[in-house]
Scaffold this motif. Structure first.
Motif, PDB file in Angstrom:
ATOM      1  N   VAL A  17     -19.163  44.529 -29.033  1.00  0.00           N
ATOM      2  CA  VAL A  17     -17.832  43.970 -28.865  1.00  0.00           C
ATOM      3  C   VAL A  17     -17.654  43.611 -27.390  1.00  0.00           C
ATOM      4  N   GLN A  21     -14.306  38.509 -28.777  1.00  0.00           N
ATOM      5  CA  GLN A  21     -15.302  39.192 -29.268  1.00  0.00           C
ATOM      6  C   GLN A  21     -14.315  38.888 -31.322  1.00  0.00           C
ATOM      7  N   TRP A  22     -13.810  40.634 -30.012  1.00  0.00           N
ATOM      8  CA  TRP A  22     -13.006  41.562 -31.189  1.00  0.00           C
ATOM      9  C   TRP A  22     -12.129  40.626 -31.891  1.00  0.00           C
ATOM     10  N   TYR A  38     -21.237  39.608 -36.381  1.00  0.00           N
ATOM     11  CA  TYR A  38     -21.228  40.313 -36.477  1.00  0.00           C
ATOM     12  C   TYR A  38     -21.808  41.438 -37.271  1.00  0.00           C
ATOM     13  N   ILE A  63     -22.079  43.258 -32.086  1.00  0.00           N
ATOM     14  CA  ILE A  63     -22.426  41.592 -32.479  1.00  0.00           C
ATOM     15  C   ILE A  63     -24.281  41.351 -31.979  1.00  0.00           C
TER      16      ILE A  63
END
Ligand SMILES: [Zn+2]
Length: 369
Positions: A17, A21-22, A38, A63
Motif C-alpha cells: 500500500v 492509498q492508505w 485492497y 493492494i
C-alpha cells in the motif's frame, strides 16, 4: 508484472500500500473507488477503499488493481461494499454525477475540469467514463449539446439565442474549435465581418444540414454538413465581427430557394450573391458559374478558360476557397482522369450533386428528341 499474450502489461501480484492509498482507505474516500481495491491478509477479504467496515491494520493490507486480480490471489469479496458489482457502485455513482455535471455546464467541460470535479486522474476518468457510458466525456458532452441545440432551435425564434443557450457563444470555444476548423487563429477572424449585418438560418435538405446567410449585398454563405453544430461554429468564427440576425419571412423565402437548388442543382438560384475574394478568386468563381449543369471540367481546363493555362494549382485553391456551395458550382470541377477529387462539403455530396445534374440532363435530352 507479467506480460500477457496480447502484449498488455497486467499486474498479477498484489502491491504494497502507498501513502496515498492508505490515506484513501482511512478516509473511506469514495473518489478512490475504482482506482484500486485492497485485500486484508488476516481475513482474506477484499474491499473498495470506501468500505464502511472496520479499518484493517496497515501491515495486513495488500493492494490490487481490481477485483479479478484479488480473486486470482485467493481473496473473497466483502459483502458490505460488494467490490465486484458495477451497477450502483461508487464508480458508477461518480460517472453518473459527472454526466449530470456535463449536462448542467453551459460550456464543454474540459477533462481537467472534470478530473478536478471528481478527484480522479484524467486517465482514470477517461477510462471509467468510457467503460460505463461507452463514450468519452467529450463525446458525451457533444451529444448533450447537440440534443440541446436541436431542442432550442425548435423553441426559440432566434437562432442566436438557441446557440447561446446551447453554450456556443464562448470565445474560448471559438478559439479552439474555430482554430481547428479554420486553420487560423480566431484573432485573425475577429475583424471579419466587422460592421456588417448578416442574417442567417439553418435548414435540413436531402444533402444534410444547410446553413444560408446573407448581407445587404446578397447571399454570402451556403454550407453543407452532417450536423448543424459545426456549420454554426464555422460560420460564427468566419463572421465573428458581424452583427448576426435570425431569419425573417423574406429571408425564409430565399432559404427555400437555396434548398430547392440543392434538390435540383440544375435550376438558377437567381439571387444576388455577396462574393468576397481576391480578384483572381473572383475570376475563377465567375468562370465556375458559366459551366453548364451536367458537365464537368478539370482544373486545367478551367485555368485555360480564364486565360491562365499555367495556373491550374491556383485555380484549384480558388475552387477550394469557395464558400457558396452549389450557387458557385465548384462541384463541377473534377480531376483530369474524371475522378472527383476533394469537396469542401464532403465528396459524397459532390457525387450526389453531379448525379442529380446528370439525370436531369439526360431527361432534357430525351424531351428535346
Ligand atoms: Zn468491504
Amino acid at each position: 508484472m507479467t506480460e500477457t499474450m496480447k502484449g498488455q502489461i497486467v499486474v498479477t501480484a498484489s502491491q504494497p500500500v502507498t501513502d496515498t492509498q492508505w490515506q484513501a482507505i482511512l478516509k473511506r474516500d469514495r473518489n478512490a473507488d475504482g482506482r484500486f481495491i485492497y485485500g486484508v491478509i488476516t481475513t482474506g477479504i477484499f474491499c473498495r477503499p470506501s468500505c464502511p467496515a472496520r479499518r484493517p491494520n496497515v501491515e495486513n493490507v495488500r493492494i490490487f488493481p481490481d477485483g479479478t486480480a484479488a480473486l486470482q490471489a485467493g481473496f473473497r469479496p466483502c459483502r458490505r461494499c460488494n467490490p465486484l458489482s458495477v451497477a450502483g457502485s461508487p464508480v458508477t455513482a461518480t460517472v453518473t454525477a459527472l454526466c449530470r455535471h456535463i449536462e448542467h455546464s453551459h460550456s464543454l467541460p474540459t477533462l481537467e475540469e472534470l478530473a478536478t470535479q471528481c478527484g480522479w486522474s484524467r486517465y482514470h476518468l477517461q477510462r471509467q467514463f468510457k467503460a460505463i457510458t461507452g463514450l468519452t466525456p467529450r463525446e458525451y458532452a457533444l451529444a448533450v449539446r447537440r440534443r440541446r441545440l436541436c431542442g432550442n432551435l425548435q423553441r426559440h425564434s432566434s437562432i442566436l439565442r438557441a446557440m447561446e443557450d446551447a453554450g456556443m457563444e464562448s470565445s474560448s470555444q471559438l478559439y479552439t474549435q474555430g482554430k481547428q476548423m479554420l486553420g487560423m487563429l480566431p484573432g485573425q477572424y475577429r475583424s471579419r465581418g466587422a460592421g456588417i449585418t448578416i442574417r442567417f438560418a439553418m435548414a435540413e435538405c436531402s444533402l444534410g444540414s444547410l446553413l444560408v446567410a446573407e448581407t445587404a449585398q446578397g447571399i454570402c454563405a451556403i454550407s453543407l454538413g452532417d450536423e448543424p453544430e459545426p456549420l454554426l461554429l464555422e460560420f460564427q468564427a468566419r463572421f465573428a465581427g458581424a452583427d448576426l440576425l435570425p431569419p425573417d419571412p423574406a429571408f425564409d423565402d430565399k432559404v427555400a430557394r437555396v434548398i430547392a437548388l440543392m434538390e435540383d442543382p440544375h435550376r438558377n438560384l437567381s439571387l444576388p450573391l455577396d462574393i468576397r475574394g481576391t480578384v483572381f478568386q473572383q475570376r475563377v468563381w465567375q468562370a465556375l458559374q458559366q459551366i453548364p449543369p451536367g458537365t464537368t471540367l478539370s482544373y486545367q481546363e478551367l485555368a485555360e478558360k480564364i486565360g491562365q493555362p499555367a495556373a491550374a494549382r491556383a485555380v484549384a485553391s480558388a475552387c477550394a476557397a469557395n464558400t457558396l456551395a452549389v450557387a458557385i458550382p465548384c462541384h463541377r470541377i473534377v480531376r483530369r482522369d474524371g475522378s472527383l477529387s476533394g469537396y469542401r462539403w464532403g465528396v459524397e455530396r459532390k457525387r450526389a450533386l453531379l448525379e442529380r445534374e446528370h439525370e436531369e440532363s439526360e431527361c432534357e435530352k430525351k424531351q428535346r428528341r
